[in-house]
Design a protein around this motif. Structure first.
Motif, PDB file in Angstrom:
ATOM      1  N   ALA A 197       9.108  -4.454  -8.572  1.00  0.00           N
ATOM      2  CA  ALA A 197       7.689  -4.706  -8.827  1.00  0.00           C
ATOM      3  C   ALA A 197       6.852  -4.268  -7.630  1.00  0.00           C
ATOM      4  CB  ALA A 197       7.457  -6.179  -9.136  1.00  0.00           C
ATOM      5  N   ALA A 198       7.348  -4.564  -6.418  1.00  0.00           N
ATOM      6  CA  ALA A 198       6.654  -4.140  -5.198  1.00  0.00           C
ATOM      7  C   ALA A 198       6.623  -2.612  -5.105  1.00  0.00           C
ATOM      8  CB  ALA A 198       7.338  -4.735  -3.978  1.00  0.00           C
ATOM      9  N   TRP A 199       7.725  -2.001  -5.503  1.00  0.00           N
ATOM     10  CA  TRP A 199       7.770  -0.534  -5.489  1.00  0.00           C
ATOM     11  C   TRP A 199       6.739   0.032  -6.467  1.00  0.00           C
ATOM     12  CZ3 TRP A 199       8.900   3.521  -2.815  1.00  0.00           C
ATOM     13  CH2 TRP A 199       9.017   4.771  -3.444  1.00  0.00           C
ATOM     14  N   ALA A 200       6.614  -0.571  -7.625  1.00  0.00           N
ATOM     15  CA  ALA A 200       5.619  -0.113  -8.609  1.00  0.00           C
ATOM     16  C   ALA A 200       4.210  -0.234  -8.033  1.00  0.00           C
ATOM     17  CB  ALA A 200       5.749  -0.910  -9.899  1.00  0.00           C
ATOM     18  N   ALA A 201       3.957  -1.285  -7.246  1.00  0.00           N
ATOM     19  CA  ALA A 201       2.648  -1.454  -6.609  1.00  0.00           C
ATOM     20  C   ALA A 201       2.383  -0.336  -5.597  1.00  0.00           C
ATOM     21  CB  ALA A 201       2.573  -2.815  -5.926  1.00  0.00           C
ATOM     22  N   ILE A 202       3.420   0.018  -4.862  1.00  0.00           N
ATOM     23  CA  ILE A 202       3.290   1.125  -3.905  1.00  0.00           C
ATOM     24  C   ILE A 202       2.983   2.428  -4.632  1.00  0.00           C
ATOM     25  CG2 ILE A 202       4.617   2.573  -2.294  1.00  0.00           C
ATOM     26  CD1 ILE A 202       6.095   0.005  -1.436  1.00  0.00           C
ATOM     27  N   LYS A 203       3.696   2.668  -5.725  1.00  0.00           N
ATOM     28  CA  LYS A 203       3.471   3.888  -6.506  1.00  0.00           C
ATOM     29  C   LYS A 203       2.046   3.915  -7.072  1.00  0.00           C
ATOM     30  CE  LYS A 203       5.879   6.702  -7.511  1.00  0.00           C
ATOM     31  NZ  LYS A 203       6.046   8.021  -6.860  1.00  0.00           N
ATOM     32  N   LYS A 222       0.831  -1.205   0.000  1.00  0.00           N
ATOM     33  CA  LYS A 222       0.000   0.000   0.000  1.00  0.00           C
ATOM     34  C   LYS A 222       0.869   1.260   0.000  1.00  0.00           C
ATOM     35  CE  LYS A 222      -3.551  -2.728   0.359  1.00  0.00           C
ATOM     36  NZ  LYS A 222      -4.402  -2.976  -0.815  1.00  0.00           N
ATOM     37  N   ALA A 223       0.202   2.421   0.072  1.00  0.00           N
ATOM     38  CA  ALA A 223       0.915   3.697   0.052  1.00  0.00           C
ATOM     39  C   ALA A 223       1.861   3.830   1.243  1.00  0.00           C
ATOM     40  CB  ALA A 223      -0.071   4.855   0.043  1.00  0.00           C
ATOM     41  N   VAL A 224       1.443   3.312   2.391  1.00  0.00           N
ATOM     42  CA  VAL A 224       2.297   3.291   3.585  1.00  0.00           C
ATOM     43  C   VAL A 224       2.479   1.836   4.007  1.00  0.00           C
ATOM     44  CG1 VAL A 224       1.559   5.565   4.370  1.00  0.00           C
ATOM     45  CG2 VAL A 224       0.339   3.537   5.159  1.00  0.00           C
ATOM     46  N   ASP A 225       3.537   1.548   4.739  1.00  0.00           N
ATOM     47  CA  ASP A 225       3.748   0.167   5.170  1.00  0.00           C
ATOM     48  C   ASP A 225       2.936  -0.123   6.432  1.00  0.00           C
ATOM     49  OD1 ASP A 225       5.122   1.289   7.293  1.00  0.00           O
ATOM     50  OD2 ASP A 225       7.077   0.501   6.734  1.00  0.00           O
ATOM     51  N   ALA A 239      -0.629   2.545  -5.683  1.00  0.00           N
ATOM     52  CA  ALA A 239      -1.522   2.877  -4.572  1.00  0.00           C
ATOM     53  C   ALA A 239      -1.471   4.366  -4.253  1.00  0.00           C
ATOM     54  CB  ALA A 239      -1.139   2.054  -3.341  1.00  0.00           C
ATOM     55  N   ARG A 240      -0.293   4.938  -4.303  1.00  0.00           N
ATOM     56  CA  ARG A 240      -0.159   6.368  -4.003  1.00  0.00           C
ATOM     57  C   ARG A 240      -0.823   7.226  -5.081  1.00  0.00           C
ATOM     58  NH1 ARG A 240       6.182   6.408  -1.767  1.00  0.00           N
ATOM     59  NH2 ARG A 240       5.699   5.223   0.149  1.00  0.00           N
ATOM     60  N   ALA A 241      -0.691   6.795  -6.325  1.00  0.00           N
ATOM     61  CA  ALA A 241      -1.289   7.561  -7.426  1.00  0.00           C
ATOM     62  C   ALA A 241      -2.813   7.616  -7.298  1.00  0.00           C
ATOM     63  CB  ALA A 241      -0.898   6.938  -8.761  1.00  0.00           C
ATOM     64  N   CYS A 242      -3.392   6.516  -6.795  1.00  0.00           N
ATOM     65  CA  CYS A 242      -4.858   6.461  -6.653  1.00  0.00           C
ATOM     66  C   CYS A 242      -5.368   7.400  -5.560  1.00  0.00           C
ATOM     67  CB  CYS A 242      -5.302   5.028  -6.356  1.00  0.00           C
ATOM     68  SG  CYS A 242      -5.029   3.884  -7.723  1.00  0.00           S
ATOM     69  N   GLY A 243      -4.526   7.709  -4.577  1.00  0.00           N
ATOM     70  CA  GLY A 243      -4.983   8.533  -3.460  1.00  0.00           C
ATOM     71  C   GLY A 243      -4.369   9.905  -3.374  1.00  0.00           C
ATOM     72  N   SER A 244      -3.598  10.291  -4.362  1.00  0.00           N
ATOM     73  CA  SER A 244      -2.901  11.588  -4.301  1.00  0.00           C
ATOM     74  C   SER A 244      -3.631  12.635  -5.124  1.00  0.00           C
ATOM     75  CB  SER A 244      -1.463  11.438  -4.799  1.00  0.00           C
ATOM     76  OG  SER A 244      -1.456  11.070  -6.168  1.00  0.00           O
TER      77      SER A 244
END
Length: 450
Positions: free
Chosen positions: A55-61, A29-32, A63-68
């Motif tokens: 790949a995990a970093w891309a998943a975090i990005k 997610k956006a935060v751990d 999630a952040r894009a969806c909520g920013s």
């Protein structure tokens, strides 16, 4: 500061890992799980067994894009700055709201409670001025600096001049809190911050006209090359427009909490770096100016520079994280909110200790049984007089310490002269007021004659 590892662009990672990114988005997610908003430089160090790090970093990005939310402000290359508000951000903002409410809020800015609170914490404005200067390299001791500010004596060197400038800068920010932001006002802030300081090419109040400036890191490393000078007029105008627009979430307008907005102004002044000198002090001034403008009056007394000074590397790293991760302002906002959270805690500890002192003081004043009742200001000054026999006082000192007019200060001093607490002597055209050795004895006589 160790070199920051810049993340690979999200689109590149998405093309490389495809659907795996979307599968991992269920976990990352956006935060751990500890609420941390990690940069790639940090995330890459943590184990994630059986999962491709990037790949995990891309998943975090993702999630952040969806909520920013994107801001109107843009980097020099044209990319918009954006922001993700975490639960930690909301928690600190809530604490700021509670603090302001607890101390009386904006509505109490002219009330008796606010006045007493001001007398309790007025010295903290000095703390911010001193800490801000020391963050920039001034080395004058706190005791000397406070003595200079309290007695309003002329500075003896550049370090003292910087501290005096910062003190006047804070006062100017407060004075202009009801004004709209303009390039002229930004230049005024910087001009006050750098006035009289012997810095080569400082040019107080003038926007730089060349590109021979950069923010350095360890050794000769360049960690930030500010925008070209030719772009600054338009970019600063855009910054002023951002500051002056209503971000209240009404009628289709985006919502940006005023605390977050104040932090963004701080960041952007550092990013633009429009002056040859004094950019950091001007950036911190803009933060305070907008906080006061938005009704958070306790921030007149809450020092962030003291804490920034404790960890300048982290302060710089928060800037670098934003610039190396697609201009994500969240890193800087979270760092600044951590500083604000600690600063508020320090402020409340100081305030509570001073409040207890004030209760003891008023109990002491009542025990004197004077025929004329004393307010908190007069009681505070009287105790200072009795503790320092032989000390000289002037009306100007009282105007500074208690934020009163010189006429009110003079009336207070004359009152103590009539009660034989002070001795009035003339020196040239001015009058000085000296704490009498027998002041307490005269007060006891007055109380006994009731």
């Amino acid at each position: 500061m160790a070199k920051v590892h810049k993340p690979v662009d999200f689109n590149v990672l998405l093309n490389q890992y495809g659907m795996e990114v979307f599968d991992l988005a269920r976990v990352f997610k956006a935060v751990d799980d500890k609420g941390r908003y990690l940069h790639w430089d940090e995330f890459r160090r943590y184990p994630s067994q059986g999962v491709a790090k990037e790949a995990a970093w891309a998943a975090i990005k993702l999630a952040r894009a969806c909520g920013s939310k994107s801001l109107e402000l843009r980097s020099e290359c044209g990319s918009p700055f954006f922001l993700y508000t975490t639960d930690f951000c909301d928690a600190v903002i809530h604490a700021i709201e509670q603090l302001t409410s607890r101390l009386g809020g904006a509505a109490a800015s002219s009330a008796h409670y606010r006045d007493n609170a001001k007398y309790l914490v007025d010295a903290l404005m000095m703390e911010e001025a001193i800490s801000s200067a020391q963050l920039e390299g001034a080395s004058t001791t706190r005791k000397i600096a406070k003595d200079m500010l309290a007695k309003e004596r002329a500075p003896l060197n550049d370090d003292e001049r910087m501290i005096l400038n910062n003190y006047q800068l804070m006062k100017h920010a407060k004075f202009n809190k009801d004004e709209s932001l303009s390039i002229a006002l930004i230049c005024e802030f910087q001009s006050i911050a750098t006035a009289g300081v012997d810095e080569e090419d400082a040019r107080p109040g003038h926007i730089r006209e060349d590109d021979g400036i950069f923010v350095g890191g360890p050794g000769d490393e360049v960690v930030h090359q500010p925008p070209h000078a030719s772009l600054l007029p338009a970019r600063l105008e855009a910054l002023c427009q951002f500051a002056n627009e209503r971000h209240d979430g009404q009628e289709g307008r985006p919502f940006i909490h005023p605390v977050i907005k104040a932090i963004i102004l701080h960041f952007m002044m550092g990013y633009e770096h429009p002056f040859r000198d004094g950019n950091g002090r001007t950036a911190r001034c803009l933060f305070y100016w907008f906080m006061l403008k938005s009704g958070y009056w306790p921030f007149e007394y809450i020092s962030i520079s003291a804490l920034l000074k404790e960890a300048p590397m982290q302060y710089g790293r928060s800037y670098i994280y934003t610039q190396t991760d697609a201009f994500d302002l969240t890193y800087f906002v979270i760092y600044q909110l951590r500083v604000v959270e600690r600063a508020m805690s320090a402020f409340m500890r100081h305030f509570e200790s001073k409040r207890l002192e004030a209760l003891e003081l008023m109990t002491w004043v009542q025990a004197l049984q004077l025929s004329d009742g004393l307010n908190y200001r007069q009681g505070h000054f009287l105790k200072k007089v009795l503790q320092h026999p032989g000390r000289i006082f002037t009306p100007k000192e009282l105007t500074h310490d208690y934020d009163i007019s010189e006429n009110t200060a003079r009336n207070d001093l004359e009152k103590w002269v009539s009660m034989k607490v002070l001795l009035k002597v003339q020196e040239g055209k001015a009058f000085l007021y000296i704490a009498r050795e027998d002041a307490e004895a005269h007060l006891k006589k007055i109380a006994g004659a009731r």
